[in-house]
Design a protein around this motif. Structure first.
Motif, mmCIF file in Angstrom:
data_model
loop_
_atom_site.group_PDB
_atom_site.id
_atom_site.type_symbol
_atom_site.label_atom_id
_atom_site.label_comp_id
_atom_site.label_asym_id
_atom_site.label_seq_id
_atom_site.Cartn_x
_atom_site.Cartn_y
_atom_site.Cartn_z
ATOM 1 N N LEU A 52 35.287 40.718 34.220
ATOM 2 C CA LEU A 52 35.206 39.806 35.360
ATOM 3 C C LEU A 52 33.811 39.250 35.619
ATOM 4 O O LEU A 52 33.646 38.381 36.473
ATOM 5 N N SER A 53 32.812 39.742 34.891
ATOM 6 C CA SER A 53 31.433 39.383 35.237
ATOM 7 C C SER A 53 31.144 37.896 35.101
ATOM 8 O O SER A 53 30.413 37.331 35.925
ATOM 9 N N ASP A 54 31.682 37.245 34.093
ATOM 10 C CA ASP A 54 31.415 35.807 33.956
ATOM 11 C C ASP A 54 31.890 35.054 35.181
ATOM 12 O O ASP A 54 31.205 34.158 35.692
ATOM 13 N N ALA A 55 33.072 35.419 35.686
ATOM 14 C CA ALA A 55 33.618 34.722 36.849
ATOM 15 C C ALA A 55 32.880 35.093 38.123
ATOM 16 O O ALA A 55 32.533 34.221 38.934
ATOM 17 N N LEU A 56 32.603 36.392 38.316
ATOM 18 C CA LEU A 56 32.056 36.863 39.589
ATOM 19 C C LEU A 56 30.543 36.757 39.682
ATOM 20 O O LEU A 56 29.988 36.851 40.777
ATOM 21 N N THR A 97 39.081 37.056 49.220
ATOM 22 C CA THR A 97 39.672 37.247 47.897
ATOM 23 C C THR A 97 39.346 38.656 47.447
ATOM 24 O O THR A 97 38.194 39.087 47.561
ATOM 25 N N LEU A 98 40.345 39.387 46.948
ATOM 26 C CA LEU A 98 40.148 40.756 46.477
ATOM 27 C C LEU A 98 40.692 40.856 45.067
ATOM 28 O O LEU A 98 41.894 40.669 44.835
ATOM 29 N N LEU A 99 39.801 41.158 44.124
ATOM 30 C CA LEU A 99 40.162 41.177 42.702
ATOM 31 C C LEU A 99 39.871 42.543 42.091
ATOM 32 O O LEU A 99 38.846 43.154 42.375
ATOM 33 N N SER A 100 40.765 42.992 41.218
ATOM 34 C CA SER A 100 40.576 44.248 40.506
ATOM 35 C C SER A 100 40.403 43.968 39.022
ATOM 36 O O SER A 100 41.019 43.047 38.475
ATOM 37 N N GLY A 101 39.585 44.774 38.381
ATOM 38 C CA GLY A 101 39.395 44.617 36.946
ATOM 39 C C GLY A 101 38.109 45.250 36.480
ATOM 40 O O GLY A 101 37.275 45.676 37.287
ATOM 41 N N ASP A 115 42.504 39.557 34.014
ATOM 42 C CA ASP A 115 41.744 39.049 32.878
ATOM 43 C C ASP A 115 40.750 38.002 33.363
ATOM 44 O O ASP A 115 40.783 37.561 34.519
ATOM 45 N N GLY A 116 39.861 37.599 32.479
ATOM 46 C CA GLY A 116 38.798 36.665 32.844
ATOM 47 C C GLY A 116 39.291 35.314 33.337
ATOM 48 O O GLY A 116 38.822 34.820 34.373
ATOM 49 N N PRO A 117 40.229 34.656 32.626
ATOM 50 C CA PRO A 117 40.700 33.340 33.089
ATOM 51 C C PRO A 117 41.324 33.370 34.483
ATOM 52 O O PRO A 117 41.107 32.459 35.285
ATOM 53 N N THR A 118 42.095 34.434 34.782
ATOM 54 C CA THR A 118 42.694 34.535 36.113
ATOM 55 C C THR A 118 41.614 34.681 37.177
ATOM 56 O O THR A 118 41.685 34.071 38.251
ATOM 57 N N ALA A 119 40.600 35.487 36.864
ATOM 58 C CA ALA A 119 39.484 35.647 37.803
ATOM 59 C C ALA A 119 38.762 34.324 38.011
ATOM 60 O O ALA A 119 38.341 33.999 39.128
ATOM 61 N N GLY A 120 38.630 33.541 36.946
ATOM 62 C CA GLY A 120 37.983 32.240 37.065
ATOM 63 C C GLY A 120 38.742 31.313 37.994
ATOM 64 O O GLY A 120 38.141 30.598 38.814
ATOM 65 N N ASP A 167 51.179 39.658 42.061
ATOM 66 C CA ASP A 167 51.389 40.757 41.110
ATOM 67 C C ASP A 167 50.677 40.456 39.795
ATOM 68 O O ASP A 167 51.227 40.669 38.717
ATOM 69 N N SER A 168 49.472 39.943 39.873
ATOM 70 C CA SER A 168 48.710 39.598 38.681
ATOM 71 C C SER A 168 47.967 40.827 38.161
ATOM 72 O O SER A 168 47.628 41.730 38.916
ATOM 73 N N GLY A 169 47.710 40.857 36.873
ATOM 74 C CA GLY A 169 46.926 41.932 36.296
ATOM 75 C C GLY A 169 47.760 43.003 35.630
ATOM 76 O O GLY A 169 48.946 43.173 35.903
ATOM 77 N N GLU A 170 47.129 43.723 34.730
ATOM 78 C CA GLU A 170 47.763 44.813 33.991
ATOM 79 C C GLU A 170 47.552 46.115 34.745
ATOM 80 O O GLU A 170 46.420 46.521 34.985
ATOM 81 N N PRO A 171 48.634 46.799 35.148
ATOM 82 C CA PRO A 171 48.464 48.009 35.964
ATOM 83 C C PRO A 171 47.791 49.147 35.210
ATOM 84 O O PRO A 171 48.100 49.413 34.050
ATOM 85 N N SER A 172 46.865 49.808 35.897
ATOM 86 C CA SER A 172 46.143 50.954 35.345
ATOM 87 C C SER A 172 46.266 52.104 36.337
ATOM 88 O O SER A 172 46.120 51.894 37.548
ATOM 89 N N PRO A 173 46.531 53.333 35.879
ATOM 90 C CA PRO A 173 46.734 54.451 36.813
ATOM 91 C C PRO A 173 45.494 54.731 37.657
ATOM 92 O O PRO A 173 44.365 54.658 37.176
ATOM 93 N N LEU A 174 45.712 55.056 38.923
ATOM 94 C CA LEU A 174 44.667 55.506 39.832
ATOM 95 C C LEU A 174 44.800 57.017 39.998
ATOM 96 O O LEU A 174 45.836 57.508 40.447
ATOM 97 N N THR A 175 43.766 57.750 39.627
ATOM 98 C CA THR A 175 43.778 59.204 39.726
ATOM 99 C C THR A 175 42.824 59.646 40.822
ATOM 100 O O THR A 175 41.673 59.226 40.857
ATOM 101 N N THR A 176 43.303 60.487 41.730
ATOM 102 C CA THR A 176 42.417 60.982 42.780
ATOM 103 C C THR A 176 41.619 62.173 42.267
ATOM 104 O O THR A 176 42.171 63.090 41.641
#
Length: 521
Positions: free
Chosen positions: A227-231, A218-222, A64-69, A41-50
């Protein structure tokens, strides 16, 4: 009679079913991220709109970046273990994942209909192409891992670290998941960034089934900027696969400059259809209709027609009836629960913001002097009563977009065509090469020899003669020319070679700073 969405195809019904298939990936309407070997349950939830009707269908947790790292570091540990797993065991795990996804194929397609607005048949095709394609690789992978790019016998090995995948939203299964499964077959752990604009729930289910099969995913949202530095730049990453537009692709390429990292960057381009000394208008009409699939939100769509002046009247006589017959609307609207889902050419654009942006580009082109040849109306669409249609754009065709307008130089990524009139072969080629490279192009010409000569001067990876070209499946290579592609080409053994190591002196097919090498297509 009014339209409605059948009960089995409502978002709540689909979510209830897939929640049972992939319970770890969902916390009610909130999606989870998959990293460090488990759903979190990591990350800040953001609404998904269809875009289908502008309703909120869930919440995407942005990291956030550190978690992605930390997630990338854990994926590198998974990679070290997976790269030593025998090929037979890798094949068994991938086959198990494909079988599991096949069992929920219809729900994966329904998720795509809601998340990215794909009509039913196109959504099914996205899922089927992914699964059928991977089955083909399961049969062919042994040989692909036993030769170099020149066909010489060699034992190819996995990369030094996991493959990072950043893909656009339009083909979650047949581009992103398909590529990941092949990368896994080749011995690499994989990381995927969930597209923020759509496809998150479908990808969550797919990755849950891959994870359950024992695959190191691994599946990451953000947000990409976070996330670019990590990915992209992490030292642990073995290769980067990117699918997207020129702007974001350019930023990614700039980040790779000093890393020497293996990469495959697909960056689109303005794909053109050139028409010169041509007469088979009935044949062309059939291709034109198919070209409207998914509102031309495809990297291989043809939004530009470059037409010899003497043929403009004949071209329009063929083109305008096709445009007027295009079917669009709510992807899941039916007259009653017993009816089959509608057969449409397209639904909404990916977002209301994208639809507004496209309408603004059309208005800009008209303001600077473009001629409106066709402007469809949303009143011709198939919609629910009182449905929000702000993400829908009706087919539009503009003649002679001026140089001051963005539509002259940019791919619209929507159901808007531009038509440019030319008088000479030199003009034809100049207009077809307006975007400094493209993925595909086509020449319509009665004389096959002339068509082949023209095709040699078109800066596209694939050039069709009196037919369109596509990304291709199975052993068909895919890449781009000019600014449309950087790094290794993919498709068939080229994809496997791009994510494995051969001899030190091997020259991959692709566009690199020091050379370009293109396979026969």
């Amino acid at each position: 009679m009014g339209l409605n969405v059948p009960e089995y195809a409502t978002w709540s019904s689909i979510l209830e079913r897939v929640g049972k298939v992939a319970p770890g990936g969902f916390d009610g309407e909130r999606l989870r991220n998959l990293h460090e070997g488990r759903w979190q349950d990591s990350g800040e939830p953001s609404p998904l709109t269809t875009a289908v009707d502008q309703t909120t269908i869930g919440y995407l947790p942005k990291l956030d970046g550190p978690t992605a790292g930390r997630a990338v570091a854990a994926a590198a540990e998974q990679h070290a273990r997976w790269s030593s797993v025998p090929l037979a065991d890798r094949k068994a795990a991938v086959r198990a994942a494909v079988d599991a996804m096949t069992a929920v194929r219809d729900d994966l397609a329904l998720l795509l209909a809601w998340e990215i607005g794909k009509p039913w048949k196109l959504a099914c095709a996205d899922v089927d192409r992914a699964l059928d394609g991977v089955r083909w690789y399961l049969d062919e992978i042994d040989g692909m891992l036993a030769r170099d790019t020149d066909g010489r016998p060699v034992e190819r090995t996995p990369l030094s670290g996991p493959v990072s995948n950043i893909a656009s939203w339009n083909y979650p299964m047949s581009v992103l998941v398909h590529a990941e499964l092949v990368q896994l077959l080749a011995g690499n752990a994989v990381i995927a960034k969930t597209p923020t604009q759509g496809g998150a729930a479908c990808l969550t289910v797919a990755h849950a089934l891959m994870h359950d099969a024992g695959l190191p995913v691994t599946l990451l949202s953000g947000d990409g900027s976070t996330l670019s530095d990590a990915l992209v730049r992490s030292a642990e990453i073995g290769a980067l696969a990117f699918v997207g537009g020129r702007s974001n692709g350019g930023k990614v390429a700039a980040q790779l400059v000093d890393t020497g990292k293996r990469h495959m960057l697909e960056q689109e381009g303005l794909n053109c259809w050139g028409i010169w000394n041509f007469s088979d208008w009935d044949g062309l009409a059939a291709h034109l209709r198919k070209g409207y699939e998914y509102a031309k939100q495809r990297c291989t769509a043809y939004p530009r027609f470059v037409v010899q002046r003497d043929l403009v009247d004949s071209f329009l006589a063929s083109y305008l009836p096709v445009v007027g017959s295009v079917r669009f609307g709510h992807p899941l609207a039916v007259s009653d629960d017993e009816s089959e889902l509608p057969v449409l050419d397209f639904g909404p654009l990916i977002s209301a913001a994208k639809a507004k942006e496209l309408r603004d580009k059309v208005a800009e082109a008209l303001h600077h002097g473009a001629v409106p040849l066709y402007r469809g109306s949303l009143s011709h669409g198939r919609f629910l009563p009182d449905q929000d249609t702000s993400a829908y754009v009706a087919p539009t065709a503009l003649l002679a977009p001026p140089g001051a307008s963005r539509l002259m130089h940019e791919e619209p990524f929507g159901p808007v065509d531009t038509i440019v009139v030319v008088d000479t072969v030199a003009e034809l080629l100049a207009q077809m090469n307006a975007s400094n490279g493209a993925l595909v192009a086509s020449i319509a010409c009665d004389d096959a020899d002339v068509a082949e000569q023209l095709a040699e001067s078109v800066q596209a990876f694939k050039v069709g003669i009196n037919k369109p070209r596509s990304r291709g499946d199975r052993d068909e290579p895919f890449g781009g020319r000019g600014g449309s592609w950087k790094g290794a080409f993919v498709g068939g053994e080229h994809l496997v070679h791009a994510v494995t190591l051969g001899p030190d002196d091997e020259r991959l097919f692709g566009n690199f700073p020091g050379y370009s090498r293109r396979p026969a297509v």
